[in-house]
Design a protein around this motif. Structure first.
Motif, mmCIF file in Angstrom:
data_model
loop_
_atom_site.group_PDB
_atom_site.id
_atom_site.type_symbol
_atom_site.label_atom_id
_atom_site.label_comp_id
_atom_site.label_asym_id
_atom_site.label_seq_id
_atom_site.Cartn_x
_atom_site.Cartn_y
_atom_site.Cartn_z
ATOM 1 N N ASP A 88 0.879 -1.167 -0.067
ATOM 2 C CA ASP A 88 0.165 0.118 -0.122
ATOM 3 C C ASP A 88 0.797 1.314 -0.079
ATOM 4 O O ASP A 88 1.982 1.324 0.701
ATOM 5 C CB ASP A 88 -0.870 0.073 1.402
ATOM 6 C CG ASP A 88 -1.993 0.934 1.535
ATOM 7 O OD1 ASP A 88 -2.760 1.143 0.445
ATOM 8 O OD2 ASP A 88 -1.801 2.085 2.133
ATOM 9 N N PRO A 89 0.645 2.371 -0.714
ATOM 10 C CA PRO A 89 -0.646 2.573 -1.637
ATOM 11 C C PRO A 89 -0.554 2.181 -3.020
ATOM 12 O O PRO A 89 -1.237 2.558 -3.760
ATOM 13 C CB PRO A 89 -0.798 4.021 -1.340
ATOM 14 C CG PRO A 89 0.571 4.525 -1.378
ATOM 15 C CD PRO A 89 1.567 3.657 -0.641
ATOM 16 N N TYR A 90 0.758 1.716 -3.463
ATOM 17 C CA TYR A 90 1.110 1.376 -4.905
ATOM 18 C C TYR A 90 0.508 0.168 -5.575
ATOM 19 O O TYR A 90 -0.162 0.073 -6.645
ATOM 20 C CB TYR A 90 2.694 1.365 -4.891
ATOM 21 C CG TYR A 90 3.311 2.623 -4.408
ATOM 22 C CD1 TYR A 90 2.902 4.041 -4.925
ATOM 23 C CD2 TYR A 90 4.038 2.636 -3.061
ATOM 24 C CE1 TYR A 90 3.492 5.157 -4.407
ATOM 25 C CE2 TYR A 90 4.396 3.717 -2.644
ATOM 26 C CZ TYR A 90 4.247 4.827 -3.170
ATOM 27 O OH TYR A 90 4.665 5.778 -2.680
ATOM 28 N N HIS A 91 0.690 -1.039 -4.851
ATOM 29 C CA HIS A 91 -0.063 -2.139 -5.183
ATOM 30 C C HIS A 91 0.535 -2.692 -6.721
ATOM 31 O O HIS A 91 -0.322 -2.930 -7.456
ATOM 32 C CB HIS A 91 -1.387 -2.323 -4.984
ATOM 33 C CG HIS A 91 -1.989 -2.322 -3.850
ATOM 34 N ND1 HIS A 91 -1.623 -2.946 -2.437
ATOM 35 C CD2 HIS A 91 -2.392 -1.103 -3.071
ATOM 36 C CE1 HIS A 91 -2.297 -2.722 -1.481
ATOM 37 N NE2 HIS A 91 -2.530 -1.516 -1.526
#
Length: 422
Positions: free
Chosen positions: A271-274
């Motif tokens: 998180d927050p890219y995943h």
């Protein structure tokens, strides 16, 4: 005793006074613009490509290894750190072995053996067995880097050494990129096992191309030697302050670079890219900037001085590390671009400096530089995992930033020592 660069500058009709360089025959360098020079440059581009692709193909797979085998991030990094650690040790031995059996055949055998090990990893069921094979692969790959640097320093015209060394480092960058990108994509759509098998097959093709293209050595002949000869050679290089600092710079540069790449993946899949494996692998296309940077650094170093270019590369990498602290993904990628470009700039010119400043046996000098270089990858690469687990990306940046600051100081001091002849 004169430096290596000074001995090369002696007219061909005057025998070299360095006992380790065969004085009976005039030197026949590979000159830029000739067919032999182009073939050698392409061969070493392919060897650099294969070495780094085989070595670093596991880097984007570390989050998968952690999940599939139930190990921690620091433990998953052993798939790379064991390879680079054993490679560092093997490099020292390879320098001695190549004095007896020659450069070309040893490099080919190393590339072929490492490629087969990568294919073996693809069918290995357990984590312990995979680590064992990766360690063996590191031992085999040790026959390439130090011997490659020695061949280039011995066979290439000094006026074109920086450019040819830069192209070899560019091959490293391209291989590192291809290994990571191809592995990430294949792992996403098929499996990590198929990904490793594909990289191993690519390594076999590169090894055959290398053997086909590389001209035989002209300025080196295999010789028998006692262990005392090798120990004296290593101690002679290590006792010179300027060389010792260059060895330390190799450790610090590689340690910071690998740490950023090892744990950026853990940050970007969370998180927050995943990011998925394909997206994560595609980020490694920033290695293209490293290819351009290493080639340009070699040319700039030949023209303006390698000690002038090296701190510029280190500062660029340091700026990139700090930029990765930003939250937006584009800024993180920009930071990785700068880290990659700066690293390959500094490493390219540092490699050329080893060849220019080494007195006597260049293979032994190259082996000590690469011993520090790959120990940096192994030691700092795994140690960085504890910083990541302790306090996240801030701790990783503090760790790598401190190493780059130390490298910058060492670069300025080494320049002064070189001017003083130390």
């Amino acid at each position: 005793m004169p430096s290596a660069a000074q001995s090369i500058a002696i007219p061909v009709e005057t025998p070299s006074i360095e006992p380790q360089i065969e004085p009976e025959q005039p030197k026949q360098f590979l000159v830029r613009g000739t067919s032999a020079y182009r073939r050698a440059s392409l061969a070493f581009f392919m060897s650099g490509f294969s070495t780094f692709a085989l070595l670093y193909c596991v880097q984007p797979l570390m989050p998968i290894f952690a999940a599939d085998f139930g190990v921690s991030p620091a433990s998953s990094s052993l798939s790379l750190s064991l390879s680079t650690g054993f490679l560092a040790v093997a490099i020292v031995c390879a320098a001695a072995v190549s004095e007896r059996f020659g450069r070309r055949s040893l490099m080919f055998a190393s590339l072929l053996g490492a490629s087969l090990c990568t294919i073996a990893c693809a069918v290995t069921p357990g984590w312990t067995a995979l680590l064992f094979i990766r360690a063996l692969e590191g031992l085999l790959l040790g026959g390439v880097p130090a011997v490659a640097m020695a061949y280039l320093s011995e066979e290439i015209d000094p006026k074109g050494l920086g450019a040819s060394m830069g192209l070899y480092i560019a091959g490293n960058a391209f291989g590192g990129m291809a290994g990571r990108v191809v592995t990430g994509i294949l792992a996403e759509y098929f499996s990590w096992r198929l990904a490793l098998a594909g990289i191993g097959a690519m390594g076999i093709i590169a090894a055959i191309g290398f053997l086909t293209l590389l001209p035989p050595s002209r300025n080196f002949a295999p010789r028998r030697s006692h262990m005392r000869f090798h120990v004296d050679a290593w101690l002679g290089h290590a006792s010179r302050p300027v060389m010792a600092l260059l060895f330390a710079i190799g450790f610090l540069l590689m340690g910071s670079f690998v740490t950023i790449y090892n744990y950026a993946g853990f940050r970007l899949v969370a998180d927050p890219y995943h990011l998925n494996q394909t997206e994560l692998g595609l980020i490694f296309t920033v290695y293209l900037f490293g290819i351009a940077a290493s080639w340009a650094a070699g040319l700039l170093g030949d023209r303006f001085g390698h000690f002038t270019v090296m701190p510029v590369g280190i500062l660029l990498a340091l700026a990139g590390v700090l930029i990765t602290l930003a939250t937006p993904l584009p800024l993180i990628i920009l930071g990785i671009v700068l880290v990659t470009s700066g690293f390959f700039m500094a490493h390219s010119v540092a490699s050329a400096l080893i060849g220019r400043l080494a007195r006597g046996t260049k293979g032994h000098a190259s082996s000590l530089y690469l011993l520090g270089y790959y120990l940096g990858s192994s030691v700092a690469g795994s140690l960085g995992g504890h910083f990541w687990s302790a306090d996240g990306w801030w701790a990783v940046v503090a760790f790598t930033g401190a190493m780059l600051l130390a490298a910058l100081i060492a670069a300025f001091v080494s320049k002064k020592l070189a001017k003083a002849g130390n």
